[in-house]
Design a protein around this motif. Structure first.
Motif, PDB file in Angstrom:
ATOM      1  N   THR A 176       9.644  40.127   8.336  1.00  0.00           N
ATOM      2  CA  THR A 176       9.510  39.517   7.013  1.00  0.00           C
ATOM      3  C   THR A 176       9.280  40.562   5.921  1.00  0.00           C
ATOM      4  OG1 THR A 176       7.133  39.173   7.318  1.00  0.00           O
ATOM      5  CG2 THR A 176       8.588  37.388   7.985  1.00  0.00           C
ATOM      6  N   ALA A 177       9.221  41.823   6.303  1.00  0.00           N
ATOM      7  CA  ALA A 177       9.011  42.861   5.288  1.00  0.00           C
ATOM      8  C   ALA A 177      10.220  42.961   4.364  1.00  0.00           C
ATOM      9  CB  ALA A 177       8.758  44.209   5.964  1.00  0.00           C
ATOM     10  N   GLY A 178      10.010  42.755   3.098  1.00  0.00           N
ATOM     11  CA  GLY A 178      11.083  42.907   2.130  1.00  0.00           C
ATOM     12  C   GLY A 178      11.768  41.621   1.749  1.00  0.00           C
ATOM     13  N   PHE A 179      11.518  40.521   2.485  1.00  0.00           N
ATOM     14  CA  PHE A 179      12.100  39.237   2.112  1.00  0.00           C
ATOM     15  C   PHE A 179      11.262  38.117   2.711  1.00  0.00           C
ATOM     16  CE2 PHE A 179      14.010  40.526   6.024  1.00  0.00           C
ATOM     17  CZ  PHE A 179      14.255  39.391   6.752  1.00  0.00           C
ATOM     18  N   ASP A 180      11.467  36.906   2.251  1.00  0.00           N
ATOM     19  CA  ASP A 180      10.560  35.804   2.544  1.00  0.00           C
ATOM     20  C   ASP A 180      10.828  35.087   3.866  1.00  0.00           C
ATOM     21  OD1 ASP A 180       9.196  36.222   0.197  1.00  0.00           O
ATOM     22  OD2 ASP A 180      10.519  34.916  -0.948  1.00  0.00           O
ATOM     23  N   LEU A 203      17.835  43.865   9.383  1.00  0.00           N
ATOM     24  CA  LEU A 203      18.053  45.193   8.807  1.00  0.00           C
ATOM     25  C   LEU A 203      19.004  45.134   7.620  1.00  0.00           C
ATOM     26  CD1 LEU A 203      18.271  47.681  11.812  1.00  0.00           C
ATOM     27  CD2 LEU A 203      16.577  47.640   9.983  1.00  0.00           C
ATOM     28  N   ALA A 204      20.003  44.267   7.687  1.00  0.00           N
ATOM     29  CA  ALA A 204      20.928  44.117   6.554  1.00  0.00           C
ATOM     30  C   ALA A 204      20.163  43.703   5.303  1.00  0.00           C
ATOM     31  CB  ALA A 204      22.018  43.107   6.879  1.00  0.00           C
ATOM     32  N   ASN A 205      19.184  42.802   5.479  1.00  0.00           N
ATOM     33  CA  ASN A 205      18.353  42.400   4.344  1.00  0.00           C
ATOM     34  C   ASN A 205      17.503  43.563   3.846  1.00  0.00           C
ATOM     35  OD1 ASN A 205      18.480  39.328   3.736  1.00  0.00           O
ATOM     36  ND2 ASN A 205      18.422  39.404   5.948  1.00  0.00           N
ATOM     37  N   LYS A 206      16.947  44.329   4.773  1.00  0.00           N
ATOM     38  CA  LYS A 206      16.118  45.466   4.387  1.00  0.00           C
ATOM     39  C   LYS A 206      16.942  46.520   3.657  1.00  0.00           C
ATOM     40  CE  LYS A 206      12.462  45.094   7.888  1.00  0.00           C
ATOM     41  NZ  LYS A 206      11.678  45.821   8.913  1.00  0.00           N
ATOM     42  N   ILE A 207      18.164  46.751   4.138  1.00  0.00           N
ATOM     43  CA  ILE A 207      19.051  47.722   3.474  1.00  0.00           C
ATOM     44  C   ILE A 207      19.398  47.252   2.068  1.00  0.00           C
ATOM     45  CG2 ILE A 207      21.392  48.691   3.518  1.00  0.00           C
ATOM     46  CD1 ILE A 207      21.098  48.774   6.612  1.00  0.00           C
ATOM     47  N   SER A 208      19.709  45.963   1.941  1.00  0.00           N
ATOM     48  CA  SER A 208      20.011  45.407   0.620  1.00  0.00           C
ATOM     49  C   SER A 208      18.829  45.573  -0.327  1.00  0.00           C
ATOM     50  CB  SER A 208      20.376  43.931   0.749  1.00  0.00           C
ATOM     51  OG  SER A 208      20.602  43.354  -0.521  1.00  0.00           O
ATOM     52  N   ASP A 209      17.625  45.286   0.160  1.00  0.00           N
ATOM     53  CA  ASP A 209      16.434  45.444  -0.673  1.00  0.00           C
ATOM     54  C   ASP A 209      16.221  46.898  -1.064  1.00  0.00           C
ATOM     55  OD1 ASP A 209      15.919  42.760  -0.626  1.00  0.00           O
ATOM     56  OD2 ASP A 209      14.337  42.870   0.889  1.00  0.00           O
TER      57      ASP A 209
END
Length: 212
Positions: A16-20, A168-174
């Protein structure tokens, strides 16, 4: 805390780090692995619906694995071939060389904009039923799932890997949007590439196809 979550955390840390929300990456992974897995592997976890009329109005949100129709009142169960919606009338036209028979039944999925229904031809009856084997796309809850719902344990590792890749895709986007340090971004990208390679190997084991 769910066992599946712990396995994902072993790969990417806190999901959940970086997104909800962590369930969308998880459920997307479940659906993808189900879609890529051959029906003969999924069939052991399948549900069964028997049809005694021409349509089943709950055919949506499911992967149809196999449709069988009895070829006579005391006959055998014969596999039905899936056809496209635009071919339906052709296979029901008595003047067509493609006209269906009880020995060569057909099925197709139709949408009326609200529901997706599955239709079988010739029309099933009480004495000549059709059996539909399917796997529903069941949403999971990453925070609490001990196992992936309604799928074989043999698919879990692929789902865990794909969930980690999606996270990871979400983390990269963030990281890109927040203009994070380039070294952090490169580490995330390298980690994603490594997991993608492991995922392809796992899917090749499941499907029997050589990993690229």
């Amino acid at each position: 805390m769910g066992v599946i979550l712990n396995r994902v955390k072993d790969l990417v840390g806190d999901p959940t780090a970086g997104f909800d929300a962590s369930d969308p990456p998880y459920n997307s992974a479940i659906n993808e692995v189900i879609d890529l897995t051959p029906a003969d592997i999924l069939i052991k976890d399948a549900s069964l619906h028997s049809m005694t009329s021409d349509e089943w109005t709950s055919g949506g949100d499911k992967k149809i694995l196999k449709v069988l129709r009895r070829d006579g009142d005391s006959g055998s169960m014969v596999p039905a071939t899936e056809i496209a919606r635009e071919e339906w009338d052709l296979h029901n036209n008595t003047d067509s060389i493609y006209y269906r028979s009880s020995f060569a039944p057909k099925f197709s999925l139709f949408s009326d904009g609200t529901n997706t229904k599955l239709m079988v031809t010739p029309t099933p009856t009480v004495s000549q039923k059709a059996d539909v084997y399917y796997l529903a796309y069941n949403p999971g809850t990453l925070n609490s799932d001990a196992t992936v719902p309604k799928v074989s344990a043999s698919l879990e590792q692929a789902i865990v890997l794909k969930t980690a890749i999606n996270i990871l895709a979400n983390k990269i986007s963030d990281a890109v949007q927040d203009e994070e340090d380039s070294e952090i971004l490169q580490l995330l990208q390298a980690q994603s590439a490594n997991l993608q390679s492991l995922y392809q190997v796992e899917m090749s084991r499941i499907t029997g196809e050589k990993a690229e």
